[in-house]
Design a protein around this motif. Structure first.
Motif, mmCIF file in Angstrom:
data_model
loop_
_atom_site.group_PDB
_atom_site.id
_atom_site.type_symbol
_atom_site.label_atom_id
_atom_site.label_comp_id
_atom_site.label_asym_id
_atom_site.label_seq_id
_atom_site.Cartn_x
_atom_site.Cartn_y
_atom_site.Cartn_z
ATOM 1 N N UNK A 1 -15.828 -1.433 -0.638
ATOM 2 C CA UNK A 1 -16.831 -1.481 -1.707
ATOM 3 C C UNK A 1 -16.835 -0.191 -2.525
ATOM 4 N N UNK A 2 -16.684 0.957 -1.851
ATOM 5 C CA UNK A 2 -16.704 2.241 -2.555
ATOM 6 C C UNK A 2 -15.501 2.404 -3.481
ATOM 7 N N UNK A 3 -14.356 1.839 -3.087
ATOM 8 C CA UNK A 3 -13.129 1.999 -3.881
ATOM 9 C C UNK A 3 -12.859 0.813 -4.796
ATOM 10 N N UNK B 1 -11.593 11.307 -0.671
ATOM 11 C CA UNK B 1 -10.135 11.321 -0.842
ATOM 12 C C UNK B 1 -9.679 10.108 -1.640
ATOM 13 N N UNK B 2 -10.257 8.948 -1.312
ATOM 14 C CA UNK B 2 -9.854 7.709 -1.970
ATOM 15 C C UNK B 2 -10.117 7.716 -3.468
ATOM 16 N N UNK C 1 -16.949 -0.049 8.638
ATOM 17 C CA UNK C 1 -16.221 0.976 7.881
ATOM 18 C C UNK C 1 -15.293 0.357 6.834
ATOM 19 N N UNK C 2 -14.475 -0.660 7.170
ATOM 20 C CA UNK C 2 -13.686 -1.302 6.114
ATOM 21 C C UNK C 2 -14.547 -1.847 4.981
ATOM 22 N N UNK C 3 -15.717 -2.402 5.293
ATOM 23 C CA UNK C 3 -16.625 -2.912 4.261
ATOM 24 C C UNK C 3 -17.079 -1.783 3.331
ATOM 25 N N UNK C 4 -17.471 -0.658 3.924
ATOM 26 C CA UNK C 4 -17.961 0.469 3.128
ATOM 27 C C UNK C 4 -16.852 1.029 2.238
ATOM 28 N N UNK C 5 -15.676 1.244 2.827
ATOM 29 C CA UNK C 5 -14.551 1.830 2.071
ATOM 30 C C UNK C 5 -14.127 0.893 0.945
#
Length: 443
Positions: free
Chosen positions: A42-44, A97-98, A36-40
């Motif tokens: 990369x997305x942000x 949200x981010x 999850x930290x990896x996905x978030x």
């Protein structure tokens, strides 16, 4: 002198066994924990240093959350061998949200959503009466089958479509680990048999290192020590729409956590009560609030580790307490975390096939105790499984629905659980009430 027998859940094993079993839980859930930290990140578009910080914060906080859930703290914790982890159910809402409010908006929404989860836990827990064996067995089966694609993706190398995914080498490595795990489980005895997954992971990682599938270069470059501090990304911000978005995700998480706690309770021979569910969901809410403060994300019971409990038969909650302590240490020592991170995805996949398959087998075992003669239970199981596995069969099936609806529908575990509860209520609860009323009128 008391002769009262200690329940296996409350048994404190020798230190060596606690550490080995706890490490096995950590290695089984590590990839899911950092995903999850990896996905978030990369997305942000976060930097590499910010990503490393998010991972360390996650490991440290998930350790605290796991200890609270399994050991108990104040009025929180189900006191079963339940491992906490960052929930995938909140990933898309957090990205939404981010992108609108930044990572500070994510953390602010998480804090408030966690508080709301804590407050409504006593009311949400009243659903426990609607979870008889026909429902719990169905939910456990759906959890196991829904997790199998995770193991398959690991076995292929991580991400479908990536270079080398599902190469013969990756698949061979995964099945070698699966074979080793089966051999260890079948031919070793006692303690050694119960850490078959850990032995499979260690053996597979060693073989992968010899064959060039992985290396430990990142261990050398990782810092020795790192402390997670509150609000490291700045003070959180609060937006009503963002808070409601994350809170909707928390409702999904609460449903999944309830199902996971029921599953573990069945496996260890200590069925959960309504008050157990209250304490477990409060632990979810508190851990989520803490996550927002400590720069990490919403927490829930980790379904991956439900399979490990079923596979090993180790019921002591103090094993999971030990796992939580290990996770806290990994969060403080990035170099130690880098060692675990070096486990290749195909190695995790081989062990995951056995673990997640065992979850499904546990659900089938519960359903084996359910009567299907002269009632509607077969229809409850059939429709719940069918609806619950739709996102598994066609992940884009609900793509045309609004974002708030997709939040629920994309979780097969949630939709299957809701369908099972509703059908059981319609067929069994309402039917029983109608029959009672008819009998009273006839008398």
């Amino acid at each position: 002198m008391s002769t009262e027998k200690v329940h296996p859940v409350d048994e404190i094993l020798p230190n060596g066994q606690l550490f080995a079993y706890g490490l096995q839980h950590v290695m089984a859930m590590y990839a899911g924990c950092v995903a999850v930290p990896l996905i978030i990140a990369n997305a942000l578009g976060l930097t590499k240093d910010q990503l490393i910080y998010l991972i360390n914060a996650d490991l440290f906080t998930v350790g605290i959350a796991t200890v609270i859930q399994s050991f108990g703290f104040l009025n929180m914790g189900v006191k079963l061998p339940v491992v906490q982890g960052v929930s995938f159910a909140a990933v898309m809402p957090m990205i939404m949200v981010g992108k609108m409010h930044g990572i500070q908006g994510i953390f602010g929404s998480i804090i408030v959503a966690g508080l709301l989860t804590y407050l409504i836990s006593p009311y949400f827990s009243r659903l426990i009466r609607y979870f008889p064996p026909v429902v719990t067995g169905t939910i456990i089966t759906i959890i196991g089958v829904s997790l199998l694609p995770v193991a398959v993706r690991w076995a292929g190398g991580g991400v479908p479509g990536a270079p080398g995914f599902a190469s013969p080498g990756n698949i061979a490595m995964a099945f070698l680990v699966l074979l080793l795990t089966i051999v260890y489980y079948r031919f070793l005895k006692g303690f050694w048999s119960s850490i078959a997954v850990l032995l499979g992971l260690v053996s597979g990682t060693f073989i992968a290192f010899l064959l060039g599938f992985t290396d430990f270069a990142k261990v050398a470059t990782a810092p020795w020590f790192g402390i997670t501090t509150p609000f490291a990304f700045g003070m959180p911000t609060f937006d009503l729409t963002a808070i409601l978005t994350i809170f909707l995700a928390m409702l999904v998480i609460m449903t999944e956590t309830t199902g996971d706690m029921i599953a573990v309770g069945e496996m260890v021979g200590r069925p959960v009560t309504q008050q157990d569910v209250v304490r477990g969901l409060r632990a979810d809410g508190f851990a989520t609030m803490l996550g927002g403060v400590m720069n990490t994300f919403p927490y829930s019971a980790f379904a991956q580790n439900v399979g490990l409990v079923g596979l090993t038969g180790v019921k002591s909650r103090f094993v999971v307490v030990t796992a939580g302590l290990i996770l806290m240490v990994l969060g403080l020592f990035p170099k130690a975390a880098a060692v675990v991170a070096a486990i290749p995805a195909p190695v995790l996949g081989g062990a995951g096939i056995a673990m997640f398959g065992m979850v499904a087998a546990s659900g089938i075992r519960v359903l084996g105790k359910v009567s299907f003669a002269g009632n509607n239970n077969a229809m409850i199981v059939a429709v719940s499984l069918g609806v619950g596995l739709i996102p598994l069969a066609v992940p884009t099936f609900y793509h045309g629905f609004p974002a708030w609806a997709k939040l629920f529908l994309h979780s097969g575990i949630t939709t299957g659980s809701i369908i099972a509860v509703l059908l059981n209520y319609c067929f069994n609860e309402l039917g029983r009430a109608a029959a009672t009323t008819e009998k009273a009128l006839s008398e």
